[in-house]
Design a protein around this motif. Sequence first.
Motif, PDB file in Angstrom:
ATOM      1  N   LYS A  99       0.819  -1.214   0.000  1.00 19.88           N
ATOM      2  CA  LYS A  99       0.000   0.000   0.000  1.00 19.88           C
ATOM      3  C   LYS A  99       0.851   1.261   0.000  1.00 19.88           C
ATOM      4  O   LYS A  99       1.794   1.393   0.773  1.00 19.88           O
ATOM      5  N   GLN A 100       0.494   2.184  -0.886  1.00 19.56           N
ATOM      6  CA  GLN A 100       1.134   3.495  -0.945  1.00 19.56           C
ATOM      7  C   GLN A 100       0.244   4.559  -0.307  1.00 19.56           C
ATOM      8  O   GLN A 100       0.723   5.446   0.362  1.00 19.56           O
ATOM      9  N   GLY A 101      -1.064   4.499  -0.586  1.00 20.52           N
ATOM     10  CA  GLY A 101      -1.960   5.508  -0.051  1.00 20.52           C
ATOM     11  C   GLY A 101      -3.345   5.436  -0.649  1.00 20.52           C
ATOM     12  O   GLY A 101      -3.771   4.392  -1.159  1.00 20.52           O
ATOM     13  N   LEU A 102      -4.035   6.563  -0.597  1.00 20.46           N
ATOM     14  CA  LEU A 102      -5.440   6.643  -0.994  1.00 20.46           C
ATOM     15  C   LEU A 102      -5.671   7.916  -1.795  1.00 20.46           C
ATOM     16  O   LEU A 102      -5.155   8.978  -1.446  1.00 20.46           O
ATOM     17  N   VAL A 103      -6.460   7.804  -2.851  1.00 19.83           N
ATOM     18  CA  VAL A 103      -6.925   8.975  -3.589  1.00 19.83           C
ATOM     19  C   VAL A 103      -8.446   8.951  -3.542  1.00 19.83           C
ATOM     20  O   VAL A 103      -9.076   7.932  -3.839  1.00 19.83           O
ATOM     21  N   ARG A 104      -9.025  10.071  -3.128  1.00 24.03           N
ATOM     22  CA  ARG A 104     -10.493  10.190  -3.052  1.00 24.03           C
ATOM     23  C   ARG A 104     -10.922  11.354  -3.932  1.00 24.03           C
ATOM     24  O   ARG A 104     -10.489  12.484  -3.727  1.00 24.03           O
ATOM     25  N   GLU A 105     -11.770  11.033  -4.925  1.00 23.94           N
ATOM     26  CA  GLU A 105     -12.339  12.083  -5.782  1.00 23.94           C
ATOM     27  C   GLU A 105     -13.784  12.321  -5.376  1.00 23.94           C
ATOM     28  O   GLU A 105     -14.503  11.387  -5.033  1.00 23.94           O
ATOM     29  N   ARG A 106     -14.193  13.602  -5.419  1.00 24.25           N
ATOM     30  CA  ARG A 106     -15.555  13.980  -5.037  1.00 24.25           C
ATOM     31  C   ARG A 106     -16.280  14.607  -6.226  1.00 24.25           C
ATOM     32  O   ARG A 106     -15.700  15.396  -6.976  1.00 24.25           O
ATOM     33  N   PHE A 107     -17.554  14.250  -6.327  1.00 21.87           N
ATOM     34  CA  PHE A 107     -18.420  14.751  -7.388  1.00 21.87           C
ATOM     35  C   PHE A 107     -19.749  15.171  -6.776  1.00 21.87           C
ATOM     36  O   PHE A 107     -20.138  14.656  -5.732  1.00 21.87           O
ATOM     37  N   THR A 108     -20.440  16.082  -7.426  1.00 22.39           N
ATOM     38  CA  THR A 108     -21.829  16.364  -7.079  1.00 22.39           C
ATOM     39  C   THR A 108     -22.655  16.064  -8.317  1.00 22.39           C
ATOM     40  O   THR A 108     -22.174  16.166  -9.454  1.00 22.39           O
ATOM     41  N   VAL A 109     -23.900  15.700  -8.081  1.00 20.85           N
ATOM     42  CA  VAL A 109     -24.781  15.387  -9.197  1.00 20.85           C
ATOM     43  C   VAL A 109     -26.208  15.754  -8.818  1.00 20.85           C
ATOM     44  O   VAL A 109     -26.683  15.434  -7.732  1.00 20.85           O
ATOM     45  N   SER A 110     -26.865  16.470  -9.730  1.00 18.96           N
ATOM     46  CA  SER A 110     -28.290  16.765  -9.585  1.00 18.96           C
ATOM     47  C   SER A 110     -29.043  15.649 -10.292  1.00 18.96           C
ATOM     48  O   SER A 110     -28.699  15.269 -11.417  1.00 18.96           O
ATOM     49  N   LEU A 111     -30.057  15.129  -9.633  1.00 15.35           N
ATOM     50  CA  LEU A 111     -30.747  13.934 -10.106  1.00 15.35           C
ATOM     51  C   LEU A 111     -32.155  14.212 -10.586  1.00 15.35           C
ATOM     52  O   LEU A 111     -32.853  15.051 -10.028  1.00 15.35           O
ATOM     53  N   VAL A 112     -32.541  13.466 -11.581  1.00 16.61           N
ATOM     54  CA  VAL A 112     -33.928  13.464 -12.046  1.00 16.61           C
ATOM     55  C   VAL A 112     -34.314  12.011 -12.296  1.00 16.61           C
ATOM     56  O   VAL A 112     -33.445  11.178 -12.580  1.00 16.61           O
ATOM     57  N   GLY A 131     -13.450  18.048  -6.500  1.00 12.63           N
ATOM     58  CA  GLY A 131     -12.168  18.059  -5.815  1.00 12.63           C
ATOM     59  C   GLY A 131     -11.651  16.671  -5.511  1.00 12.63           C
ATOM     60  O   GLY A 131     -12.351  15.678  -5.688  1.00 12.63           O
ATOM     61  N   ALA A 132     -10.388  16.635  -5.064  1.00  8.99           N
ATOM     62  CA  ALA A 132      -9.754  15.362  -4.739  1.00  8.99           C
ATOM     63  C   ALA A 132      -8.755  15.557  -3.613  1.00  8.99           C
ATOM     64  O   ALA A 132      -8.235  16.657  -3.415  1.00  8.99           O
ATOM     65  N   VAL A 133      -8.492  14.467  -2.901  1.00 11.00           N
ATOM     66  CA  VAL A 133      -7.509  14.456  -1.830  1.00 11.00           C
ATOM     67  C   VAL A 133      -6.689  13.185  -1.981  1.00 11.00           C
ATOM     68  O   VAL A 133      -7.243  12.106  -2.221  1.00 11.00           O
ATOM     69  N   ALA A 134      -5.377  13.317  -1.838  1.00 10.50           N
ATOM     70  CA  ALA A 134      -4.487  12.151  -1.828  1.00 10.50           C
ATOM     71  C   ALA A 134      -3.783  12.135  -0.483  1.00 10.50           C
ATOM     72  O   ALA A 134      -3.376  13.178   0.029  1.00 10.50           O
ATOM     73  N   SER A 135      -3.658  10.942   0.098  1.00 13.33           N
ATOM     74  CA  SER A 135      -2.992  10.826   1.398  1.00 13.33           C
ATOM     75  C   SER A 135      -2.297   9.479   1.498  1.00 13.33           C
ATOM     76  O   SER A 135      -2.597   8.552   0.746  1.00 13.33           O
ATOM     77  N   ALA A 136      -1.368   9.384   2.451  1.00 16.74           N
ATOM     78  CA  ALA A 136      -0.672   8.115   2.682  1.00 16.74           C
ATOM     79  C   ALA A 136      -1.636   7.076   3.249  1.00 16.74           C
ATOM     80  O   ALA A 136      -1.525   5.897   2.949  1.00 16.74           O
ATOM     81  N   ASP A 137      -2.576   7.501   4.087  1.00 17.81           N
ATOM     82  CA  ASP A 137      -3.598   6.614   4.644  1.00 17.81           C
ATOM     83  C   ASP A 137      -2.993   5.310   5.171  1.00 17.81           C
ATOM     84  O   ASP A 137      -3.484   4.221   4.871  1.00 17.81           O
ATOM     85  N   GLY A 138      -1.901   5.413   5.912  1.00 13.27           N
ATOM     86  CA  GLY A 138      -1.272   4.236   6.484  1.00 13.27           C
ATOM     87  C   GLY A 138      -0.273   3.542   5.571  1.00 13.27           C
ATOM     88  O   GLY A 138       0.341   2.555   5.948  1.00 13.27           O
ATOM     89  N   GLY A 139      -0.106   4.065   4.358  1.00  8.23           N
ATOM     90  CA  GLY A 139       0.852   3.485   3.413  1.00  8.23           C
ATOM     91  C   GLY A 139       2.146   4.278   3.410  1.00  8.23           C
ATOM     92  O   GLY A 139       2.368   5.155   4.247  1.00  8.23           O
ATOM     93  N   ALA A 140       2.999   4.002   2.445  1.00 10.64           N
ATOM     94  CA  ALA A 140       4.303   4.654   2.341  1.00 10.64           C
ATOM     95  C   ALA A 140       4.221   6.076   1.803  1.00 10.64           C
ATOM     96  O   ALA A 140       5.169   6.842   1.925  1.00 10.64           O
ATOM     97  N   GLY A 141       3.103   6.450   1.202  1.00 14.34           N
ATOM     98  CA  GLY A 141       2.934   7.774   0.604  1.00 14.34           C
ATOM     99  C   GLY A 141       2.844   7.677  -0.917  1.00 14.34           C
ATOM    100  O   GLY A 141       3.361   6.744  -1.517  1.00 14.34           O
TER     101      GLY A 141
END
Length: 197
Positions: A99-112, A131-141
């Motif tokens: 494990k190196q880390g974690l990447v989290r991408e965020r989206f919004t969506v209007s629904l019909v 937006g997005a965030v990258a972190s080591a999240d317990g990994g090496a980075g």
Amino acid sequence: MKLSHALLTTALSLSLAACGGGGGDAPAPASADQAKVSLAEFEGVWKRDAAHDVCVPDFVYNQDYAARVRDVTLTKTGSNELEIAYAVQVYSDDACTVKQGLVRERFTVSLVPVTRAGRDNVVKGIPRFVGAVASADGGAGITLTALPDGRMTGLTNVKTIGDVQGGRLQFSVAEPGQPVDADGYPNDFNANDYFVR
């Protein structure tokens, strides 16, 4: 197989399970059908089912890494809006063991709402990357060679339909060669591509 395609075909079954909008068009105006859409069944944390929890080489933001979907979290942010947070674990090996880390991408969506044979509470929309965030999240980075911009999931500005049926979160994105309706949204879901709680 590229991670973004693999994540789409194996994932966001989830993310988009709750999409809205239409092409470059704004979401359809509220109607009597709008009240029939319930976001409660979409909300929460969803994970890949065991059969589709795969390690994918050539991570889109650094091809020296491999990645695997950790989870997708859907949160209601308005009467017809969801936030999609798509988390991917990143690894330094193609077997996804270091494990190196974690990447989290965020989206919004209007629904019909949209009608699909044999289903109820199907939604459609076009996710917008926020937006997005990258972190080591317990990994090496993580060392990224490109800034996260929504490509990881393949959801950005793509016409998507979503549904929860039988405890499975499914979504389908409009891709070349796939049958679509008059508005350009997919006609159906891949029955073997889903997330579970």
